[in-house]
Design an enzyme around this catalytic site. Structure first.
Site, PDB file in Angstrom:
ATOM      1  N   ARG A  75      44.564  32.831  32.434  1.00 26.23           N
ATOM      2  CA  ARG A  75      44.445  32.456  33.836  1.00 26.23           C
ATOM      3  C   ARG A  75      43.034  31.927  34.066  1.00 26.23           C
ATOM      4  O   ARG A  75      42.053  32.608  33.773  1.00 26.23           O
ATOM      5  CB  ARG A  75      44.701  33.671  34.735  1.00 26.23           C
ATOM      6  CG  ARG A  75      44.392  33.410  36.198  1.00 26.23           C
ATOM      7  CD  ARG A  75      44.705  34.610  37.091  1.00 26.23           C
ATOM      8  NE  ARG A  75      44.341  34.288  38.459  1.00 26.23           N
ATOM      9  CZ  ARG A  75      43.381  34.899  39.160  1.00 26.23           C
ATOM     10  NH1 ARG A  75      42.707  35.911  38.661  1.00 26.23           N
ATOM     11  NH2 ARG A  75      43.094  34.504  40.385  1.00 26.23           N
ATOM     12  N   HIS A 121      39.459  29.341  43.650  1.00 25.89           N
ATOM     13  CA  HIS A 121      38.741  30.604  43.406  1.00 25.89           C
ATOM     14  C   HIS A 121      37.338  30.453  44.007  1.00 25.89           C
ATOM     15  O   HIS A 121      36.331  30.487  43.315  1.00 25.89           O
ATOM     16  CB  HIS A 121      38.710  30.906  41.902  1.00 25.89           C
ATOM     17  CG  HIS A 121      38.441  32.354  41.564  1.00 25.89           C
ATOM     18  ND1 HIS A 121      39.263  33.099  40.745  1.00 25.89           N
ATOM     19  CD2 HIS A 121      37.446  33.196  41.930  1.00 25.89           C
ATOM     20  CE1 HIS A 121      38.771  34.327  40.608  1.00 25.89           C
ATOM     21  NE2 HIS A 121      37.675  34.412  41.315  1.00 25.89           N
ATOM     22  N   GLU A 168      42.226  35.985  45.982  1.00 26.05           N
ATOM     23  CA  GLU A 168      41.591  36.959  46.876  1.00 26.05           C
ATOM     24  C   GLU A 168      41.077  36.369  48.190  1.00 26.05           C
ATOM     25  O   GLU A 168      39.860  36.326  48.424  1.00 26.05           O
ATOM     26  CB  GLU A 168      40.422  37.660  46.175  1.00 26.05           C
ATOM     27  CG  GLU A 168      40.812  38.448  44.958  1.00 26.05           C
ATOM     28  CD  GLU A 168      39.711  39.409  44.503  1.00 26.05           C
ATOM     29  OE1 GLU A 168      38.675  39.517  45.167  1.00 26.05           O
ATOM     30  OE2 GLU A 168      39.914  40.070  43.474  1.00 26.05           O
ATOM     31  N   ASN A 297      45.245  41.378  42.304  1.00 24.36           N
ATOM     32  CA  ASN A 297      43.999  41.772  41.650  1.00 24.36           C
ATOM     33  C   ASN A 297      43.684  43.185  42.102  1.00 24.36           C
ATOM     34  O   ASN A 297      43.655  43.460  43.307  1.00 24.36           O
ATOM     35  CB  ASN A 297      42.827  40.875  42.083  1.00 24.36           C
ATOM     36  CG  ASN A 297      42.906  39.476  41.505  1.00 24.36           C
ATOM     37  OD1 ASN A 297      43.821  39.153  40.749  1.00 24.36           O
ATOM     38  ND2 ASN A 297      41.943  38.643  41.860  1.00 24.36           N
ATOM     39  N   TYR A 299      41.212  46.807  41.048  1.00 26.04           N
ATOM     40  CA  TYR A 299      40.199  47.391  40.180  1.00 26.04           C
ATOM     41  C   TYR A 299      40.079  48.898  40.318  1.00 26.04           C
ATOM     42  O   TYR A 299      39.730  49.577  39.375  1.00 26.04           O
ATOM     43  CB  TYR A 299      38.825  46.753  40.479  1.00 26.04           C
ATOM     44  CG  TYR A 299      38.718  45.321  39.980  1.00 26.04           C
ATOM     45  CD1 TYR A 299      39.186  44.248  40.737  1.00 26.04           C
ATOM     46  CD2 TYR A 299      38.176  45.048  38.726  1.00 26.04           C
ATOM     47  CE1 TYR A 299      39.117  42.949  40.266  1.00 26.04           C
ATOM     48  CE2 TYR A 299      38.092  43.745  38.252  1.00 26.04           C
ATOM     49  CZ  TYR A 299      38.563  42.695  39.019  1.00 26.04           C
ATOM     50  OH  TYR A 299      38.489  41.412  38.548  1.00 26.04           O
ATOM     51  N   GLU A 363      44.304  40.185  37.859  1.00 28.01           N
ATOM     52  CA  GLU A 363      42.982  40.669  37.456  1.00 28.01           C
ATOM     53  C   GLU A 363      42.968  42.183  37.462  1.00 28.01           C
ATOM     54  O   GLU A 363      43.511  42.810  38.383  1.00 28.01           O
ATOM     55  CB  GLU A 363      41.867  40.226  38.432  1.00 28.01           C
ATOM     56  CG  GLU A 363      41.359  38.838  38.231  1.00 28.01           C
ATOM     57  CD  GLU A 363      40.282  38.466  39.248  1.00 28.01           C
ATOM     58  OE1 GLU A 363      39.513  39.345  39.692  1.00 28.01           O
ATOM     59  OE2 GLU A 363      40.211  37.279  39.591  1.00 28.01           O
TER      60      GLU A 363
HETATM   61  C1  PNW Z   1      37.085  39.736  41.991  1.00 27.50           C
HETATM   62  N1  PNW Z   1      34.707  44.167  46.110  1.00 27.50           N
HETATM   63  O1  PNW Z   1      36.180  39.824  43.033  1.00 27.50           O
HETATM   64  C2  PNW Z   1      37.103  38.258  41.688  1.00 27.50           C
HETATM   65  O2  PNW Z   1      38.368  37.648  41.769  1.00 27.50           O
HETATM   66  C3  PNW Z   1      36.363  37.869  40.448  1.00 27.50           C
HETATM   67  O3  PNW Z   1      35.945  36.537  40.552  1.00 27.50           O
HETATM   68  C4  PNW Z   1      35.224  38.841  40.220  1.00 27.50           C
HETATM   69  O4  PNW Z   1      34.378  38.452  39.194  1.00 27.50           O
HETATM   70  C5  PNW Z   1      35.866  40.203  39.924  1.00 27.50           C
HETATM   71  O5  PNW Z   1      36.726  40.596  40.965  1.00 27.50           O
HETATM   72  C6  PNW Z   1      34.860  41.317  39.651  1.00 27.50           C
HETATM   73  O6  PNW Z   1      34.093  41.577  40.782  1.00 27.50           O
HETATM   74  C7  PNW Z   1      35.851  40.956  43.725  1.00 27.50           C
HETATM   75  O7  PNW Z   1      33.642  44.087  46.785  1.00 27.50           O
HETATM   76  C8  PNW Z   1      34.786  40.846  44.600  1.00 27.50           C
HETATM   77  O8  PNW Z   1      35.426  45.195  46.167  1.00 27.50           O
HETATM   78  C9  PNW Z   1      34.405  41.907  45.401  1.00 27.50           C
HETATM   79  C10 PNW Z   1      35.099  43.084  45.316  1.00 27.50           C
HETATM   80  C11 PNW Z   1      36.186  43.206  44.445  1.00 27.50           C
HETATM   81  C12 PNW Z   1      36.552  42.150  43.657  1.00 27.50           C
END
Ligand code: PNW
Length: 460
Positions: A75, A121, A168, A297, A299, A363
């Site tokens: 991707r 993006h 996002e 996405n 995390y 992601e």
């Molecule tokens: C994503 N937060 O961004 C993006 O899609 C990527 O480009 C980035 O590199 C990746 O996650 C890692 O950060 C985020 O503040 C930006 O929670 C901010 C946040 C989470 C994801």
């Protein structure tokens, strides 16, 4: 061993501004990130994407890496201003930009790697921001975005079958227009909701165009990628349970509900009131059902309490400390991320129950605390990242096998350490270590871990 469905795809993700560099080469026009990086104080280490991982020149090495990791898919995103340097529908298309991406796509296919393309993006052509305020201007931006999408469907659609309109949009609205932490750096209470509306409309009209004019001949699918942290209520008090739901509504529902259900979440309507921009019946007809899949996405998970100092904008109190005082999981290099696989499984179940569409995890990844201060030989032994991926891919497998959630694909973030937006180069998310002085790439242990895990769990 437990198997993933036979059509399951996995791989890694990147984004144009974070890896390409060569920002003035090959006819590329500037984007809002080029300008934002020049604003003093905005990027932690004062850096920019000017060089990044030099992937505009080293893309063949990137494909080699992907191949060595045994992925089925990759991707990546297109730089709008590399394709249309000034961005707009009357502006010239840059042939060099088209050939660059075309070569990359052909090389991927030659190596049996399926391209998943993100159209947007975050790197809006600077000219559109200057010309009419970019995402704030509904009439112009929707037409220009659809024109850009059309150029891409025409140029690459014979080879590309998986399209993602936006990455996002939450980050665009909140970090770009409410907090000012991302380009274009605005701080406002009203703009985020205008931009929210316009991002959804641009997405929906691009999907309409694809479905009406390209889908039948090209046979692809198109959808949007939204981001969400799972929201775990601090305790089972009604106010904290409601706060957790509000957390999801303001992060995800603000986009997902209009797109998949045709309405904003009740909590968003109640709290935002007349700052919210509603869809006309004609607009809504285009918006509802405008995604073939759910792009996710994710995390981390946050422990949520009611209250906080920004409730009028829908924010809840979030942290990682549970009621018994323990932390949810291993702390990452960034303050907003701790490892908590059960939250991933709960989120996948929530999305399937709420929206009933197949899910692509576009992601998921981890940045090891202080990895940037370690010498290379230590940094590549990224045990905390392995612990993270191990937990998350197994949680996904449980969601698929035990809960029957149709997850169709998984992309680790990221193929390479790269330009981590406002964090610059100090925060490393890659499964490949990049030495920024030589641009040499070194696989980390986590890359080997994922290669092995997926080869054990995928059937050929
Ligand atoms: C994503 N937060 O961004 C993006 O899609 C990527 O480009 C980035 O590199 C990746 O996650 C890692 O950060 C985020 O503040 C930006 O929670 C901010 C946040 C989470 C994801």
């Amino acid at each position: 061993m437990a198997q993933l469905p036979s059509d399951f795809v996995w791989g890694f993700a990147t984004a144009s501004y974070q890896i390409e560099g060569s920002t003035t080469a090959g006819g590329r026009g500037p984007s809002i990130w080029d300008s934002f990086c020049k604003t003093p104080g905005k990027i932690r280490d004062g850096s920019s994407g000017d060089t990044a991982t030099d992937s505009y020149r080293l893309w063949r090495e990137d494909v080699e890496l992907l191949k060595s990791y045994g992925v089925k898919a990759y991707r990546f995103s297109l730089s709008w201003s590399r394709i249309i340097p000034l961005g707009g529908r009357g502006d010239p298309v840059n042939g060099e930009g088209i050939s660059f991406y075309r070569s990359l796509i052909e090389e991927l296919l030659k190596n049996d790697i399926v391209p998943f393309i993100t159209l947007y993006h975050w790197d809006l052509p600077q000219a559109l921001d200057e010309r009419y305020g970019g995402w704030l201007n509904k009439e112009e931006i929707v037409k220009d975005y659809v024109n850009y999408a059309k150029v891409c469907f025409e140029a690459f659609g014979d080879l590309v079958k998986n399209w993602i309109t936006h990455n996002e949009p939450w980050a665009v609205t909140i970090l770009g227009y409410e907090k000012g932490a991302f380009a274009p750096g605005h701080q406002s209470n009203t703009e985020p909701w205008i931009v929210n509306h316009n991002l959804i409309l641009a997405h929906a009209h691009a999907v309409k165009l694809y479905r009406e004019q390209y889908k039948q001949a090209q046979g692809g699918q198109i959808g949007i990628t939204l981001d969400c942290h799972w929201q775990l209520p601090y305790d089972d008090s009604p106010e904290n349970v409601a706060a957790a739901q509000r957390g999801i509504d303001f992060k995800l529902g603000r986009f997902a509900d209009p797109i998949y259900k045709g309405t904003y979440p009740a909590s968003v309507i109640e709290i935002i009131g007349d700052r919210l921009v509603y869809f006309s019946p004609e607009e809504l007809a285009v918006v509802v059902g405008s995604s073939d899949f759910f792009g996710l996405n994710t995390y981390t998970t946050q422990v949520v309490k009611a209250g906080g100092d920004d409730e009028s904008n829908g924010f809840v109190k979030t942290g990682f400390t549970r009621q018994d005082g323990s932390q949810l999981g291993t702390q990452a290099h960034v303050p907003w991320l701790q490892t908590y696989p059960p939250g991933f499984r709960l989120l996948l179940n929530y999305l399937w129950d709420s929206y009933k569409l197949p899910i692509y995890v576009t992601e998921n990844g981890f940045t090891v605390k202080d990895e940037n201060s370690l010498p290379l030989e230590e940094a590549i032994h990224d045990a905390d990242r392995i612990e993270y991926f191990h937990g998350y891919v197994n949680a996904m497998l449980q969601a698929i096998q035990e809960d029957n959630v149709p997850v169709k694909g998984y992309f680790g973030w990221s193929l390479l350490d790269n330009f981590e937006w406002a964090d610059g180069y100090q925060t490393r998310f890659g499964v490949t270590y990049v030495d920024y002085t030589t641009q040499k790439r070194y696989p980390k242990d986590s890359a080997r871990f994922l290669k092995k895990w997926f080869s054990e769990h995928t059937s050929e």
